[in-house]
Design an enzyme around this catalytic site. Structure first.
Site, PDB file in Angstrom:
ATOM      1  N   ASP A  62     -17.846 -34.984 -22.176  1.00 38.38           N
ATOM      2  CA  ASP A  62     -17.754 -33.638 -21.615  1.00 38.38           C
ATOM      3  C   ASP A  62     -17.501 -32.588 -22.690  1.00 38.38           C
ATOM      4  O   ASP A  62     -17.200 -32.920 -23.846  1.00 38.38           O
ATOM      5  CB  ASP A  62     -16.653 -33.590 -20.541  1.00 38.38           C
ATOM      6  CG  ASP A  62     -15.330 -34.220 -20.988  1.00 38.38           C
ATOM      7  OD1 ASP A  62     -15.176 -34.499 -22.192  1.00 38.38           O
ATOM      8  OD2 ASP A  62     -14.471 -34.433 -20.133  1.00 38.38           O
ATOM      9  N   ASN A 128      -4.578 -36.161 -11.845  1.00 41.00           N
ATOM     10  CA  ASN A 128      -5.105 -36.251 -10.473  1.00 41.00           C
ATOM     11  C   ASN A 128      -6.197 -37.327 -10.368  1.00 41.00           C
ATOM     12  O   ASN A 128      -6.925 -37.360  -9.392  1.00 41.00           O
ATOM     13  CB  ASN A 128      -5.653 -34.887 -10.029  1.00 41.00           C
ATOM     14  CG  ASN A 128      -6.762 -34.372 -10.934  1.00 41.00           C
ATOM     15  OD1 ASN A 128      -7.216 -35.083 -11.827  1.00 41.00           O
ATOM     16  ND2 ASN A 128      -7.195 -33.145 -10.709  1.00 41.00           N
ATOM     17  N   HIS A 130      -8.782 -37.729 -12.432  1.00 41.85           N
ATOM     18  CA  HIS A 130     -10.132 -37.381 -12.889  1.00 41.85           C
ATOM     19  C   HIS A 130     -10.514 -38.162 -14.144  1.00 41.85           C
ATOM     20  O   HIS A 130      -9.655 -38.542 -14.944  1.00 41.85           O
ATOM     21  CB  HIS A 130     -10.312 -35.866 -13.078  1.00 41.85           C
ATOM     22  CG  HIS A 130      -9.680 -35.253 -14.280  1.00 41.85           C
ATOM     23  ND1 HIS A 130      -8.603 -34.404 -14.220  1.00 41.85           N
ATOM     24  CD2 HIS A 130     -10.015 -35.311 -15.600  1.00 41.85           C
ATOM     25  CE1 HIS A 130      -8.297 -33.985 -15.433  1.00 41.85           C
ATOM     26  NE2 HIS A 130      -9.134 -34.522 -16.296  1.00 41.85           N
ATOM     27  N   GLU A 135     -13.545 -33.945 -11.213  1.00 40.17           N
ATOM     28  CA  GLU A 135     -12.336 -33.677 -10.440  1.00 40.17           C
ATOM     29  C   GLU A 135     -12.407 -34.382  -9.079  1.00 40.17           C
ATOM     30  O   GLU A 135     -13.495 -34.779  -8.635  1.00 40.17           O
ATOM     31  CB  GLU A 135     -12.207 -32.160 -10.239  1.00 40.17           C
ATOM     32  CG  GLU A 135     -12.046 -31.376 -11.531  1.00 40.17           C
ATOM     33  CD  GLU A 135     -10.627 -31.409 -12.102  1.00 40.17           C
ATOM     34  OE1 GLU A 135      -9.836 -32.307 -11.742  1.00 40.17           O
ATOM     35  OE2 GLU A 135     -10.317 -30.527 -12.919  1.00 40.17           O
TER      36      GLU A 135
HETATM   37  C1  GLP Z   1      -9.253 -33.775 -20.025  1.00 40.60           C
HETATM   38  C2  GLP Z   1     -10.465 -34.574 -20.458  1.00 40.60           C
HETATM   39  C3  GLP Z   1     -10.381 -36.001 -19.967  1.00 40.60           C
HETATM   40  C4  GLP Z   1      -9.048 -36.590 -20.321  1.00 40.60           C
HETATM   41  C5  GLP Z   1      -7.957 -35.799 -19.642  1.00 40.60           C
HETATM   42  C6  GLP Z   1      -6.569 -36.345 -19.929  1.00 40.60           C
HETATM   43  O1  GLP Z   1      -9.363 -33.287 -18.733  1.00 40.60           O
HETATM   44  N1  GLP Z   1     -11.688 -33.989 -19.991  1.00 40.60           N
HETATM   45  O2  GLP Z   1     -11.445 -36.750 -20.555  1.00 40.60           O
HETATM   46  O3  GLP Z   1      -8.999 -37.931 -19.925  1.00 40.60           O
HETATM   47  O4  GLP Z   1      -8.023 -34.474 -20.111  1.00 40.60           O
HETATM   48  O5  GLP Z   1      -6.118 -35.862 -21.166  1.00 40.60           O
HETATM   49  P1  GLP Z   1      -4.968 -36.490 -22.012  1.00 40.60           P
HETATM   50  O6  GLP Z   1      -5.503 -37.743 -22.594  1.00 40.60           O
HETATM   51  O7  GLP Z   1      -4.661 -35.469 -23.065  1.00 40.60           O
HETATM   52  O8  GLP Z   1      -3.816 -36.734 -21.079  1.00 40.60           O
END
Ligand code: GLP
Length: 237
Positions: A62, A128, A130, A135
């Site tokens: 992404d 949540n 995702h 989402e």
């Molecule tokens: C973002 C990214 C996800 C990631 C999530 C959790 O939303 N698009 O790919 O898994 O954050 O982030 P973190 O690993 O910093 O908790």
């Protein structure tokens, strides 16, 4: 699902590294990559190792709409600085957050994924549930698409930005169906903020309200969690 419980993110990174190495030794050439803080220890282990991706391809999950590779909050910048500078791939693909024509960019990225079937996809998980930027409520049959980020994701990701107002409101993300195409999947999660999402992902019903729960339907998933993220699981792992 193969669940590995570790003490902390550092140990998780060493386990994550082993999964990359095994995949590569077994012929994997296309790696699906993720951003966020979660994969950092795995990327650090890869950087410290002699693994060579120079004949491999990477495809990222992404990117924020509106941010380009020179912006230090973009995922392109993140990948460059946390992995690619030290471990370059022959080809690295990431959605173009600066694309003028989003519809065209979405089609281009779907074609990239069709041309480069992912052997191993690494994932983090949002609070949540995702994955990528899919989402809750995202259809399981979705391919690459533009996503309006939820307030909880904007709030969680604002820690990386100087002001909450600077967090982009939308992103381009591989879809749920795109992620499920990967031959194998590694999801990592650390910390108690992820405990509910992990319990629902592994032990809850498969539902679009918890995107990561779809992984229960994938034949080759490994989940690395620390004890805090595993704390709401009922089963023994
Ligand atoms: C973002 C990214 C996800 C990631 C999530 C959790 O939303 N698009 O790919 O898994 O954050 O982030 P973190 O690993 O910093 O908790």
């Amino acid at each position: 699902m193969n669940v590995i419980v570790v003490q902390n993110a550092e140990e998780g990174g060493r386990e994550g590294y082993k999964i990359f190495r095994n995949a590569k030794e077994n012929g994997a050439t296309v790696f699906g990559l993720a951003t966020g803080s979660t994969p950092l220890t795995t990327y650090a282990e890869l950087c410290d190792s002699d693994i060579d991706f120079s004949d491999c391809t990477s495809v990222n999950l992404d990117e924020y709409v509106g941010l380009g590779p020179d912006d230090d909050q973009s995922y392109a910048y993140f990948m460059q600085h946390n992995l690619f500078n030290q471990k370059p791939f022959a080809h690295s693909y990431i959605p173009n957050g600066l694309a003028n024509d989003i519809t065209k960019e979405v089609s281009r990225y779907d074609q990239v994924l069709a041309d480069n079937p992912v052997d191993l996809q690494i994932l983090g998980i949002g609070r949540n549930g995702h994955i990528g930027f899919n989402e809750p409520g995202t259809p399981f049959n979705s391919k690459t698409h533009e996503v309006q980020l939820t307030q909880s994701t904007i709030d969680a990701n604002s820690r990386f930005f100087a002001n909450k107002e600077d967090v982009p409101r939308s992103a381009l993300s591989m879809g749920m169906a795109s992620i499920m195409q990967a031959k194998s999947i590694l999801l990592e999660a650390y910390g108690d903020a992820k405990a509910d999402a992990i319990a629902q992902t592994i032990e809850g019903p498969v539902t679009e309200n918890v995107p990561a729960s779809i992984l229960q339907r994938h034949p080759n998933v490994t989940i690395i969690v620390d004890e805090a993220a595993a704390s709401k699981l009922k089963g023994q792992y």
